[in-house]
Design an enzyme around this catalytic site. Structure first.
Site, short mmCIF file in Angstrom:
data_model
loop_
_atom_site.label_atom_id
_atom_site.label_comp_id
_atom_site.label_asym_id
_atom_site.label_seq_id
_atom_site.Cartn_x
_atom_site.Cartn_y
_atom_site.Cartn_z
N LYS A 53 0.41 3.02 -5.93
CA LYS A 53 1.15 4.01 -5.14
C LYS A 53 2.07 4.83 -6.04
O LYS A 53 2.13 6.06 -5.94
CB LYS A 53 1.96 3.30 -4.04
N GLN A 97 6.71 -2.88 0.86
CA GLN A 97 5.37 -3.46 0.71
C GLN A 97 5.28 -4.79 1.46
O GLN A 97 6.10 -5.67 1.27
CB GLN A 97 5.07 -3.65 -0.80
N ASP A 120 4.93 5.05 6.22
CA ASP A 120 3.84 4.10 6.52
C ASP A 120 3.45 4.18 8.00
O ASP A 120 2.39 3.68 8.39
CB ASP A 120 4.29 2.65 6.20
#
Ligand code: NAD
Length: 285
Positions: A53, A97, A120
């Site tokens: 990422k 995460q 997200d």
């Protein structure tokens, strides 16, 4: 018949080029898109995802900030960092995460992220907005699948779509997006009685199960579009999807490979959400 391969690397490269151009334009106007990533603990797969990422951001001209915490980190410390990042106008996206160590309440962490920076798309408010067809950050993996279907001009209105898996991050939002696009959607899961009955009717079959090579060619309708979301590591170290590519490719009309399918699209859509968030922030300023 051998299926057309939907190349996630090629589509990602094209979309990331467009995103880099947008990021450069925003930067020139004084708003460099910025993504903050929080990684807790030493899970090797999570570390690889975060590395990819961050590298994706750098290549697209998006600033990235990485905050690492040990496995035994106190949730209060991570919550403190999230509120600091929420208040920082130079940060446009915040990502924690998953999975988190067991002392964390995952839901509380996700809800602590400001809705405007939830790139997200996991915050309950974004999920609600998505379900009502309002402007929202769409979870990256299913959003990437929609881009793949668009890239092959797959007609969605009236199509029979079957999604295997009902997770919050893939299956459920996937079903919402396909429904919004006009498909007739069936969601299958571990409690589904006759899975093959459903999969064999699908014009679009999305597999998000987490079981290597679970979907075999005999479960696929001839000519169907098969999207393999699964990422599984085999004992020999190789990656494979939830679809048995070898048997499915001879029946399907189009299919995504693993690796090189949905995986790269997920990160691309994260970059897209970050650029979108920065665009909204620049508009407000
Ligand atoms: P999950 O474990 O949360 O959900 C799996 C789903 O599969 C569940 O809803 C379960 O009901 C269903 N299922 C399990 N066994 C089944 C069976 N026998 N028949 C029918 N349904 C069954 O998993 P997830 O987070 O949704 O991830 C699914 C897969 O996608 C995993 O391999 C994961 O690694 C992968 N993934 C890939 C990306 C990407 O970027 N490509 C992103 C997220 C997840």
């Amino acid at each position: 018949m051998t299926a057309r391969i939907i190349d996630g690397n090629a589509l990602s490269a094209k979309l990331r080029g467009e995103l880099a151009a947008k990021a450069a334009e925003l930067t020139a106007q004084g708003t460099q898109p910025c993504l903050a990533v929080i990684l807790v603990g030493g899970d090797p797969a999570s570390a690889v995802y975060v590395r990819n990422k961050v590298a994706g951001c750098e290549k697209a001209g998006i600033k990235s900030l990485k905050f690492e915490y040990p496995q035994d980190a106190a949730p209060a410390d991570v919550l403190g960092k999230i509120s600091e990042l929420n208040a920082d106008p130079s940060v446009h996206g915040i990502l924690v995460q998953l999975p988190l160590p067991k002392q964390f309440d995952e839901k509380a962490i996700l809800e602590a992220i400001s809705v405007e920076k939830d790139v997200d798309g996991f915050h309950a408010e974004n999920v609600g907005r998505l379900s009502q067809g309002q402007e929202a950050f769409v979870p990256c993996t299913p959003n990437g699948v929609m881009e793949m279907l668009k890239s092959i001009d797959m007609p969605l209105r009236g199509a029979e779509a079957v999604v295997i898996g009902r997770s919050n991050i893939v299956g459920k939002p996937m079903a919402m997006l396909l429904t919004a696009a006009g498909a007739t959607v069936t969601v299958c899961h571990s409690g589904t009685r006759d899975l093959n009955f459903h999969t064999r009717r699908a014009d679009i079959l999305v597999a998000a199960i987490g079981k290597p090579k679970f979907v075999t060619g005999d479960m696929v309708k001839p000519g169907a579009v098969v999207i393999d979301v699964g990422i599984n590591r085999l004992p020999d170290g190789k990656l494979c999807g939830d679809v048995d590519f070898e048997s499915a490719k001879d029946v399907a009309g189009a299919i995504t490979p693993v690796p090189g399918g949905v995986g790269p699209m997920t990160i691309t859509m994260l970059l897209a959400n970050t650029v979108e968030s920065a665009t909204r922030a620049a508009r407000k300023a």
